[in-house]
Design an enzyme around this catalytic site. Structure first.
Site, mmCIF file in Angstrom:
data_model
loop_
_atom_site.group_PDB
_atom_site.id
_atom_site.type_symbol
_atom_site.label_atom_id
_atom_site.label_comp_id
_atom_site.label_asym_id
_atom_site.label_seq_id
_atom_site.Cartn_x
_atom_site.Cartn_y
_atom_site.Cartn_z
ATOM 1 C CE1 TYR A 1 -3.319 2.929 0.757
ATOM 2 C CE2 TYR A 1 -1.916 3.426 2.643
ATOM 3 C CZ TYR A 1 -2.941 3.778 1.783
ATOM 4 O OH TYR A 1 -3.580 4.988 1.939
ATOM 5 C CB SER B 1 7.606 -2.319 1.565
ATOM 6 O OG SER B 1 6.775 -2.535 2.689
ATOM 7 C CB CYS C 1 5.482 -7.945 1.462
ATOM 8 S SG CYS C 1 5.810 -6.170 1.457
#
Length: 220
Positions: free
Chosen positions: A79, A140, A171
């Site tokens: 996101y 991420s 993920c």
């Protein structure tokens, strides 16, 4: 090292929708040659879920009104939204003599080093790209290499609404707990985080000559 190779151009894009920036970095990468400058794009995105090439639809649990975009980076679903720092390193890794795994390590280490400035002990994991604090994910990673050049990049949670992460398995990991800098006593704004992370990333890459710009290249 020639000046071209040692100079890093930093582009501050502000808040942008994901798709237009994605297409711009594709275009920049596709049209690079051996004389193209290396750039880092610093941006904050409007809300979006992006599904990487390894992504499985079952990891998108309940997207609701947030768009889902299938993209050409590695990894699974994540996101992006306001309050999250996104950095795209557009680098000629062949010219820099950096391997793909080495680049991932440099990016992860730059985040670890940045958080260390705030006395936050973060770390990377060999089996799950990204950066973690006490087993909770704060950043991420998802890269793509084309013609020896990198695009896509990293997302650091700074001060954002974290609830959209509950609509996915981040993920590809069910129950993956996410955390953000604000909770950790790290940088409190995207601007502050961007300034600090550009410094530590350029240091990791050994590129000391930074040139700052506002907006995308005029050619895009």
């Amino acid at each position: 090292m020639p000046l071209l190779e040692s100079t890093l151009h930093i582009r501050h894009l502000g808040r942008q929708d994901y798709e237009s920036v994605w297409h711009a970095m594709q275009h920049y990468t596709d049209n690079r040659d051996e004389n193209s400058q290396d750039e880092i794009w610093v941006v904050e995105h409007t809300p979006v879920f992006t599904q990487g090439q390894a992504g499985k639809s079952e990891h998108i649990l309940n997207p609701g009104d947030i768009p889902v975009i299938q993209v050409d980076r590695g990894g699974q679903v994540t996101y992006h939204g306001p309050g999250q720092l996104v950095i795209y390193p557009l680098l000629d890794i062949k010219r820099l003599k950096v391997g793909v795994r080495q680049l991932v390590t440099h990016i992860e280490q730059s985040i670890v080093n940045m958080l260390k400035r705030y006395d936050v002990e973060a770390y990377a994991k060999a089996d799950a790209p990204g950066v973690y604090v006490e087993e909770r994910k704060v950043a991420s990673l998802g890269l793509r290499i084309r013609k020896g050049c990198s695009f896509h990049g990293l997302a650091l949670n700074v001060d954002m609404d974290m609830s959209p992460f509950q609509r996915i398995n981040p993920c590809g990991y069910a129950g993956m707990e996410m955390i953000q800098c604000k909770q950790l006593g790290g940088p409190q704004t995207v601007e502050e985080a961007g300034k600090q992370l550009v410094e530590t990333l350029s240091q990791e890459l050994g590129l000391a000559n930074l040139v700052h710009h506002q907006g995308l290249p005029e050619s895009l």
